[in-house]
Design an enzyme around this catalytic site. Structure first.
Site, PDB file in Angstrom:
ATOM      1  N   GLU A 170     126.608 110.020 104.434  1.00  0.00           N
ATOM      2  CA  GLU A 170     126.152 108.649 104.193  1.00  0.00           C
ATOM      3  C   GLU A 170     124.626 108.531 104.108  1.00  0.00           C
ATOM      4  O   GLU A 170     123.998 107.862 104.942  1.00  0.00           O
ATOM      5  CB  GLU A 170     126.681 107.715 105.277  1.00  0.00           C
ATOM      6  CG  GLU A 170     128.193 107.672 105.376  1.00  0.00           C
ATOM      7  CD  GLU A 170     128.688 106.606 106.374  1.00  0.00           C
ATOM      8  OE1 GLU A 170     127.860 105.928 106.997  1.00  0.00           O
ATOM      9  OE2 GLU A 170     129.918 106.451 106.499  1.00  0.00           O
ATOM     10  N   GLU A 363     136.092 110.078 106.081  1.00  0.00           N
ATOM     11  CA  GLU A 363     136.214 109.220 107.265  1.00  0.00           C
ATOM     12  C   GLU A 363     136.984 107.966 106.904  1.00  0.00           C
ATOM     13  O   GLU A 363     136.714 107.330 105.880  1.00  0.00           O
ATOM     14  CB  GLU A 363     134.846 108.745 107.797  1.00  0.00           C
ATOM     15  CG  GLU A 363     134.056 109.783 108.526  1.00  0.00           C
ATOM     16  CD  GLU A 363     132.694 109.262 108.986  1.00  0.00           C
ATOM     17  OE1 GLU A 363     132.555 108.053 109.248  1.00  0.00           O
ATOM     18  OE2 GLU A 363     131.778 110.096 109.065  1.00  0.00           O
TER      19      GLU A 363
HETATM   20  C1  BGP Z   1     130.276 105.994 109.922  1.00  0.00           C
HETATM   21  C2  BGP Z   1     129.634 107.227 110.516  1.00  0.00           C
HETATM   22  C3  BGP Z   1     130.374 107.770 111.685  1.00  0.00           C
HETATM   23  C4  BGP Z   1     130.993 106.732 112.586  1.00  0.00           C
HETATM   24  C5  BGP Z   1     131.614 105.562 111.838  1.00  0.00           C
HETATM   25  C6  BGP Z   1     132.039 104.430 112.732  1.00  0.00           C
HETATM   26  O1  BGP Z   1     129.349 105.280 109.163  1.00  0.00           O
HETATM   27  O2  BGP Z   1     129.529 108.235 109.535  1.00  0.00           O
HETATM   28  O3  BGP Z   1     129.504 108.645 112.346  1.00  0.00           O
HETATM   29  O4  BGP Z   1     130.163 106.388 113.599  1.00  0.00           O
HETATM   30  O5  BGP Z   1     130.741 105.081 110.860  1.00  0.00           O
HETATM   31  O6  BGP Z   1     131.174 103.329 112.673  1.00  0.00           O
HETATM   32  P1  BGP Z   1     130.099 102.899 113.762  1.00  0.00           P
HETATM   33  O7  BGP Z   1     129.620 104.106 114.462  1.00  0.00           O
HETATM   34  O8  BGP Z   1     129.032 102.187 113.008  1.00  0.00           O
HETATM   35  O9  BGP Z   1     130.807 102.006 114.707  1.00  0.00           O
END
Ligand code: BGP
Length: 484
Positions: A170, A363
């Site tokens: 990302e 993911e």
């Molecule tokens: C994505 C990331 C992950 C993970 C996920 C969950 O953007 O790649 O590492 O963390 O989001 O969202 P958040 O951590 O913002 O709650």
């Protein structure tokens, strides 16, 4: 409306996985020569992270590798996506490898291979060595070549056993939240540095792809994006939503597959000369073997009207639009709208935009307020339902021609969720942080059954989830699941 069921069986060879990232699970931040990353520094600043949490211990995976490998085996994962902590293996950011740090990843990769689970390695999941951050981080053009050197060093150590290499996770989040908004590490709020970071991340990706191929010859290498999928809240804003989706997706996708940045009249967003040097776009366009896609929820768009209504937020670089959440949709604990129809729409859009490029969902997942019951078990029917619905969307996309080769749940373990700290649990496995005890949630069992069958179960998920996308932006979601 009746539920449209895809045929339950996935293609043979479909890769079933789960994902984690180094800073979110490892802990051991000062051990065996690891130097701080920009996240270690950022979390120490007051007010940055929910409850003042840090990744200092996280899931303590640095010390619990065998236990975590056992979980991989118990869920029956065909692949495990993890990231390497750059500052653990190269404490100076550049130069000589720290063999003690490397040993951890050698043991991890060897352990996975021994289990028959493909190692899917992400080189950069946001934790830049602080020594490099102090030299400007991704706002400095040199960061692209530091990254390529790091990629080459890892390839030399682990290359023959890693199934898939992902350069960046990302990059848009790094540039936007790390350098423009500043609510992620390194906490910079500077539009010029944000646009520089965008270009240098992509340049670093291209140089790393070249380097991996030089060192390894044949290898499978790609990048993970989080392409925003914009949905119009009101039918008359469909064209606006489509424009925003296309522009934000193209900012990262077009350089990779088309060798150019999009023609957008947004100077603060799109890299131009003098940031872009002759030859850079050809480097960025180095052929890749797959595109990783992270999807959680879409962006809901409405044309801006003054005054803003409650809950409406400006959309960066698009002053004519606001984002808002539709009121009547189920949500995760983070307030993210559950909308698998948009997931299907995104996969179909990407397969049309990048024909011939295999997709991996690197993911997808959800946070809920999970807890261990009196007998110690963790029941998470909402997550089972979420997975069922999103896997149905993947299957439907495959049936409709999208070349989706695999799916990775975020996440194997509850972990340090960046600014949300430990307040959000995304895992298939529950982590009791005071004791570090791991418990497979009911969803882990469900996922294990899906993997074993290579198919979705024939029964419906426990409760109904409304999944019809509001508005009609993009190619449109499948007309499924109003109620069951
Ligand atoms: C994505 C990331 C992950 C993970 C996920 C969950 O953007 O790649 O590492 O963390 O989001 O969202 P958040 O951590 O913002 O709650």
């Amino acid at each position: 409306m009746p539920v449209e069921r895809p045929s339950a069986e996935f293609p043979s060879g479909f890769v079933w996985g789960a994902a984690t990232a180094s800073y979110q699970i490892e802990g051991g931040v000062a051990e065996d020569g690891r130097s701080p990353s920009c996240w270690d520094v950022f979390v120490g600043q007051p007010g940055t992270i929910c409850h003042g949490d840090t990744g200092e211990v996280a899931c303590d995976s640095y010390h619990r590798l065998d236990e975590d490998l056992e979980l991989v085996a118990r869920v029956g994962l065909g692949s495990y996506r993890f990231s390497v902590s750059w500052s653990r293996v190269l404490p100076d950011g550049v130069g000589g490898l720290n063999q003690k740090g490397m040993d951890y990843y050698r043991r991890l990769v060897d352990g996975l291979v021994a289990l028959g689970a493909q190692p899917s390695l992400t080189l950069f999941h946001w934790d830049l060595p602080q020594v490099l951050q102090e030299r400007g981080g991704w706002a400095n053009r040199d960061c692209a070549s530091w990254f390529a050197d790091y990629a080459g060093a890892l390839a030399g150590e682990l290359g023959d056993r890693v199934t898939r290499w992902t350069t960046l996770n990302e990059p848009a989040v790094v540039a936007e939240r790390g350098y423009r908004r500043g609510d992620h590490a390194p906490g910079v709020q500077d539009p010029e540095k944000a646009v520089a970071a965008t270009h240098h991340l992509l340049l670093g990706h291209g140089l790393a792809v070249e380097r991996l191929r030089q060192v390894l010859g044949t290898c499978s290498v790609g990048i993970t994006l989080d392409p925003p999928y914009a949905v119009a809240l009101d039918p008359e804003d469909e064209a606006l939503a489509n424009k925003i989706s296309a522009a934000l997706t193209d900012l990262y996708l077009l350089p990779l597959i088309g060798g150019a940045y999009p023609e957008l009249d947004r100077p603060g967003l799109v890299p131009r000369e003098p940031l872009v040097h002759a030859g850079d776009m050809a480097t960025i366009q180095a052929p890749i073997d797959f595109l990783g896609v992270n999807y959680y929820d879409p962006v809901y768009i409405r044309r801006r009207r003054e005054p803003l209504s409650w809950g409406e937020q400006p959309v960066d670089a698009f002053p004519e639009a606001v984002s808002a959440k539709p009121g009547d949709y189920p949500r995760t604990a983070l307030g993210w709208v559950i909308d698998p129809g948009s997931f299907y729409g995104l996969l179909m859009t990407l397969s049309r935009r990048a024909p011939g490029l295999p997709l991996y969902v690197t993911e997808n997942g959800c946070a809920f307020h999970d807890y261990a019951g009196p007998s110690g078990d963790v029941r998470d029917p909402e997550r089972i339902e979420y997975l069922w619905q999103h896997l149905a969307a993947v299957k439907r996309a495959i049936d409709d021609g999208a070349d989706v080769r695999g799916y990775f749940v975020w996440s194997l373990l509850d972990n340090f969720e960046w600014t949300d700290g430990y307040s959000q649990r995304f895992g298939l496995v529950y982590v009791d942080y005071p004791t570090q005890r791991r418990t497979m949630k009911a969803s882990a069992q469900f996922y294990a059954e899906v993997i074993a069958a290579n198919a979705l179960p024939s029964g419906a998920p426990r409760r109904a989830v409304r999944t019809t996308t509001v508005g009609a932006a993009g190619p449109g979601p499948p007309a499924h699941s109003q109620a069951q």
